[in-house]
Each structure stands twice: as C-alpha cells, then as structure tokens.
Design a protein around this motif. Structure first.
Motif, PDB file in Angstrom:
ATOM      1  N   PHE A  40       0.822  -1.226  -0.044  1.00 25.39           N
ATOM      2  CA  PHE A  40      -0.212  -0.078  -0.037  1.00 25.39           C
ATOM      3  C   PHE A  40       0.916   1.294  -0.078  1.00 25.39           C
ATOM      4  CE2 PHE A  40      -3.788   2.373   2.569  1.00 25.39           C
ATOM      5  CZ  PHE A  40      -4.115   2.781   1.258  1.00 25.39           C
ATOM      6  N   PHE A  41       0.682   1.915  -1.151  1.00 29.05           N
ATOM      7  CA  PHE A  41       1.508   3.374  -1.127  1.00 29.05           C
ATOM      8  C   PHE A  41       0.882   4.327  -0.638  1.00 29.05           C
ATOM      9  CE2 PHE A  41       3.869   0.314  -4.041  1.00 29.05           C
ATOM     10  CZ  PHE A  41       5.093   0.853  -3.982  1.00 29.05           C
ATOM     11  N   ILE A  42       1.522   5.067   0.146  1.00 28.73           N
ATOM     12  CA  ILE A  42       0.588   6.462   0.694  1.00 28.73           C
ATOM     13  C   ILE A  42       1.831   7.399   0.692  1.00 28.73           C
ATOM     14  CG2 ILE A  42      -0.790   5.234   2.254  1.00 28.73           C
ATOM     15  CD1 ILE A  42       0.800   5.487   4.589  1.00 28.73           C
ATOM     16  N   GLY A  43       1.404   8.708   0.945  1.00 31.08           N
ATOM     17  CA  GLY A  43       2.432   9.588   1.018  1.00 31.08           C
ATOM     18  C   GLY A  43       2.018  11.077   0.498  1.00 31.08           C
ATOM     19  N   SER A  44       3.046  12.053   0.045  1.00 33.06           N
ATOM     20  CA  SER A  44       2.975  13.167  -0.415  1.00 33.06           C
ATOM     21  C   SER A  44       2.398  13.281  -1.754  1.00 33.06           C
ATOM     22  CB  SER A  44       4.479  13.913  -0.509  1.00 33.06           C
ATOM     23  OG  SER A  44       4.891  13.721   0.617  1.00 33.06           O
ATOM     24  N   LYS A  45       1.349  14.087  -1.809  1.00 34.12           N
ATOM     25  CA  LYS A  45       0.777  14.632  -3.137  1.00 34.12           C
ATOM     26  C   LYS A  45       1.734  14.959  -4.100  1.00 34.12           C
ATOM     27  CE  LYS A  45      -3.359  17.013  -4.787  1.00 34.12           C
ATOM     28  NZ  LYS A  45      -4.307  17.723  -4.423  1.00 34.12           N
ATOM     29  N   ASN A  46       1.679  14.128  -5.367  1.00 33.84           N
ATOM     30  CA  ASN A  46       2.486  14.313  -6.320  1.00 33.84           C
ATOM     31  C   ASN A  46       4.041  14.159  -5.998  1.00 33.84           C
ATOM     32  OD1 ASN A  46       0.294  15.337  -8.096  1.00 33.84           O
ATOM     33  ND2 ASN A  46       0.569  17.512  -7.093  1.00 33.84           N
ATOM     34  N   GLY A  47       4.100  12.973  -5.265  1.00 39.68           N
ATOM     35  CA  GLY A  47       5.330  12.810  -4.560  1.00 39.68           C
ATOM     36  C   GLY A  47       6.064  11.599  -5.419  1.00 39.68           C
ATOM     37  N   GLY A  48       5.411  11.137  -6.313  1.00 34.82           N
ATOM     38  CA  GLY A  48       6.243  10.017  -7.253  1.00 34.82           C
ATOM     39  C   GLY A  48       5.697   8.570  -6.860  1.00 34.82           C
ATOM     40  N   LYS A  49       4.732   8.467  -6.230  1.00 29.20           N
ATOM     41  CA  LYS A  49       4.149   7.117  -5.823  1.00 29.20           C
ATOM     42  C   LYS A  49       4.034   6.355  -7.119  1.00 29.20           C
ATOM     43  CE  LYS A  49       0.907   8.574  -3.210  1.00 29.20           C
ATOM     44  NZ  LYS A  49       1.137  10.086  -3.240  1.00 29.20           N
ATOM     45  N   THR A  50       3.148   6.646  -7.917  1.00 31.56           N
ATOM     46  CA  THR A  50       2.683   6.189  -9.069  1.00 31.56           C
ATOM     47  C   THR A  50       4.123   5.707 -10.066  1.00 31.56           C
ATOM     48  OG1 THR A  50       0.757   7.287  -9.332  1.00 31.56           O
ATOM     49  CG2 THR A  50       1.175   5.994 -11.333  1.00 31.56           C
ATOM     50  N   THR A  51       5.063   6.425  -9.945  1.00 29.89           N
ATOM     51  CA  THR A  51       6.185   6.202 -10.761  1.00 29.89           C
ATOM     52  C   THR A  51       6.953   5.141 -10.022  1.00 29.89           C
ATOM     53  OG1 THR A  51       6.483   8.624 -11.534  1.00 29.89           O
ATOM     54  CG2 THR A  51       8.427   7.264 -11.566  1.00 29.89           C
ATOM     55  N   ILE A  52       6.917   4.981  -9.089  1.00 26.83           N
ATOM     56  CA  ILE A  52       7.696   3.712  -8.385  1.00 26.83           C
ATOM     57  C   ILE A  52       7.012   2.754  -8.687  1.00 26.83           C
ATOM     58  CG2 ILE A  52       8.445   2.852  -6.073  1.00 26.83           C
ATOM     59  CD1 ILE A  52       8.781   5.811  -4.990  1.00 26.83           C
ATOM     60  N   ILE A  53       5.531   2.590  -8.415  1.00 25.55           N
ATOM     61  CA  ILE A  53       4.754   1.179  -8.972  1.00 25.55           C
ATOM     62  C   ILE A  53       5.139   0.992 -10.246  1.00 25.55           C
ATOM     63  CG2 ILE A  53       2.379   0.560  -9.010  1.00 25.55           C
ATOM     64  CD1 ILE A  53       1.860   2.508  -6.736  1.00 25.55           C
TER      65      ILE A  53
END
Length: 356
Positions: A40-53
């Motif tokens: 489950f990825f949580i965190g800063s808005k526009n922080g790059g979560k989708t890119t890491i996935i």
C-alpha cells in the motif's frame, strides 16, 4: 493499467476476482500454492508514488494523477518452471486529504501479508512532518484495530504478527527495547532527491537525521530516490522484496551527502545522535517523548504551513489537476441552475405565506 475504484464495498472482491479469473485461464501453478502479498503506497501528493509502482512492475507508461484510491497488480515467478506469485498494489491519492480510504485495502484477510510504503517529497520539507505524522497515525490506528479484531478470533495469528515485526531487529541490538515498531512492515522513501541534494548542508542534515530517527523508531527501512536510473533500480529491488519476497538487501548508506539507504534494523540511536540543536537548548522544547522532541526540533527549522494552506482539496471535482473544460462548464451551468431554482422556490414559499 490502474483501476480507479469507486465502490468501497466491492473493492477487494473486484481485485480478487480479476486475479482469480486470469489465473483460471492458464494451467501454471496447478496443485502448487501461489504466494500473494499486498503493498500500500501512501504519502505526499505528487510525490512520485505512481512512478515507483510502474517501475517496480516494468511498465513503460507515463504516470497519471491518482484519484482517490487506485489498484493494480503484478505477477512474478521466483524461479524457473514455478508458478507466478501475485502482488496487489494499492495507492492512496490526495496526500492527507483521503485518510478514511486507508481502511479499505487493510482488512483481517490481507493484514498478514501487507506492507506500507510511505513516499515523502524531500523538496517540500515544511510539509514533510505533518504529511508523515498524519498518514502514519491514521494507518497505525486502523491496523491496530484490525489486529485487535483478529486477536479475538485467532490470537495466535495476531501474536505471530507482533513477533515477526520484532524479528527485523537482532535480539542483541542495543535499541531493541527503546523503539516501537510499526505493526506491519514499513518502508519510508524520500523522493525528489535530485532537488534535495542542492539544499543547504545544515538543512539536509536536519532532514536526514530526523527521517533516520523516525524510520529507526518504527522499525522501518529508509531510502532516498529520484529520477536517477540507478536509484530507481535500488527502490525497485526493495519493492520486489515486499511484493514477492525476492532478494532482501542489507546495504547501508548513512552519509547525508549521498542518497540514504538503510535497511530496517541496521541503524542505531547512537549512530543517529541527538536532535540537531545545541545541548543547552534541548531543555527549552518541553517534549514528553523522544518523537515529540524530534518533531519540535524539526518544525523549528521547517515550520509547517498554515492549516488552510496545507489542507488538500477534498472534492476532486474542484482540484485543478483533474480539470476538464467541457465537464467543468456543464457543472457550472448546473450549479447556476440549482441556485436559480433555490431562489425561485424561496420566492414561491414567501408568496404562499403572504397569501395565507
């Protein structure tokens, strides 16, 4: 491809059904148990979560803004002629504005194979602590409730989960009794290191030491990343370990002039040191716990933005990143029609009252 899910009562069923459908179409894995985990990825808005996935799943596609809660999955075989294990990837959008959605993917059925990845935007240090604090507190609160509920029906499973988290740290580690491990595996990723590395040396020192303390206190791994291919590959290895149990890294880099990379259990309070403030000033902070002391020291240098500035937009329809001119124009028209209807209705009721 990501699925944007709107009906909370069937989210997990949709995800499970999709995977089971694809599994039934092939013959691989017949008679062999297939591993299944969730990240489950949580965190800063526009922080790059989708890119890491996307990078973790070898998907060469541009990341899109995450709306609310999104789901995708990946499959990977651990060896030749072995069935592919399944990993469920969930991503919470909106920074801290959609905390209620945290409860959807974390259930008593999924908890035992669940991991959290907290992605923090290093380029926005003033938002870093409140983002981290709000998300971790909300997640921990829900996980604790699920574990308590699980303990009522399966006390052994709940006890095993607590013991498993403790096992990340060696039995003879000097800090073993001084920390409070997060109830499920946690990885903290500092993104946008390419911007962060140009910060003033003293600011980098405070951010690095603070994140090291928080990660160590929660028994979490900590690492920094950016658009650098080498850093993304290291992060991909960490995510693959969470999702598929492949290759646990024991690398460590604590140099504040380089991207941090510290596997859970390899740091120590003695190496981290005390909060970066003169010794004669420590007593001025009046903290009730080590975590509160670090927070006050951090926020002295990086005061959080005002509540109004920090608050994310709760209504996605009003968020500029989801703007669509035709839809927005139609919405404005409908809003105007609604206001006109309210006014006309109000006049009608007043006329009725006068007539009566």
């Amino acid at each position: 491809m990501f699925f944007c899910l709107s009906f909370s009562e069937t989210l997990w069923e949709i995800a499970k059904a999709e995977v089971e459908k694809r599994e039934s179409n092939g013959s691989e894995g017949d008679g062999v148990e297939i591993g299944e985990k969730s990240v489950f990825f949580i965190g800063s808005k526009n922080g790059g979560k989708t890119t890491i996935i996307l990078r973790s799943l070898d998907r060469d596609e541009p990341p899109k803004p995450t709306l609310a809660l999104e789901y995708t999955y990946g499959r990977k075989a651990k060896g030749h002629n072995t069935p592919k294990d399944i990993a469920h990837f969930w991503e919470l959008g909106g920074g801290t504005s959609l905390l209620d959605l945290i409860s959807i993917p974390i259930t008593s059925d999924t908890l035992r194979t669940f991991s959290i990845v907290l992605v923090l935007d290093l380029s926005k240090p003033n938002d870093l602590w409140p983002t981290m604090e709000n998300l971790l507190q909300a997640t921990k609160s829900h996980v604790d409730k699920v574990i308590m509920k699980l303990g009522k029906t399966d006390s052994t499973a709940a006890s095993d989960m607590r013991q498993k988290i403790r096992s990340n740290m060696q039995k003879d580690h000097p800090d073993r009794e001084l920390i409070d491990p997060f109830p499920i595996p946690l990885v903290i990723i500092g993104s946008k290191y390419d911007i962060f590395q140009d910060f003033d040396s003293e600011k980098r020192k405070v951010i690095c030491k603070t994140l090291r303390f928080v990660a160590h206190y929660y028994g979490a791994s900590l690492m920094f990343t950016s658009k650098s291919e080498a850093l993304l590959l290291k992060i991909r290895g960490v995510i693959n370990q969470l999702a598929f149990g492949i290759g646990k890294s024991k690398s460590i880099c604590v140099d504040q002039n380089k991207p941090l990379f510290i596997t859970a259990g390899l740091d120590s309070l003695s190496n981290i040191g005390s909060p970066p403030v003169p010794d004669n000033d420590i007593g001025k902070f009046h903290a009730r716990s080590p975590m509160e002391l670090w927070k006050k020291v951090y926020e002295k240098l990086f005061p959080p933005k005002s509540t109004d500035t920090l608050k994310d937009i709760k209504d996605p329809a009003k968020d500029p990143q989801y703007a669509e001119s035709e839809v927005d124009e139609m919405r404005i028209q409908k809003d105007q029609e609604l206001e006109q209807y309210k006014k006309s209705s109000s006049k009608s009721w007043k006329q009725i009252e006068l007539d009566s």
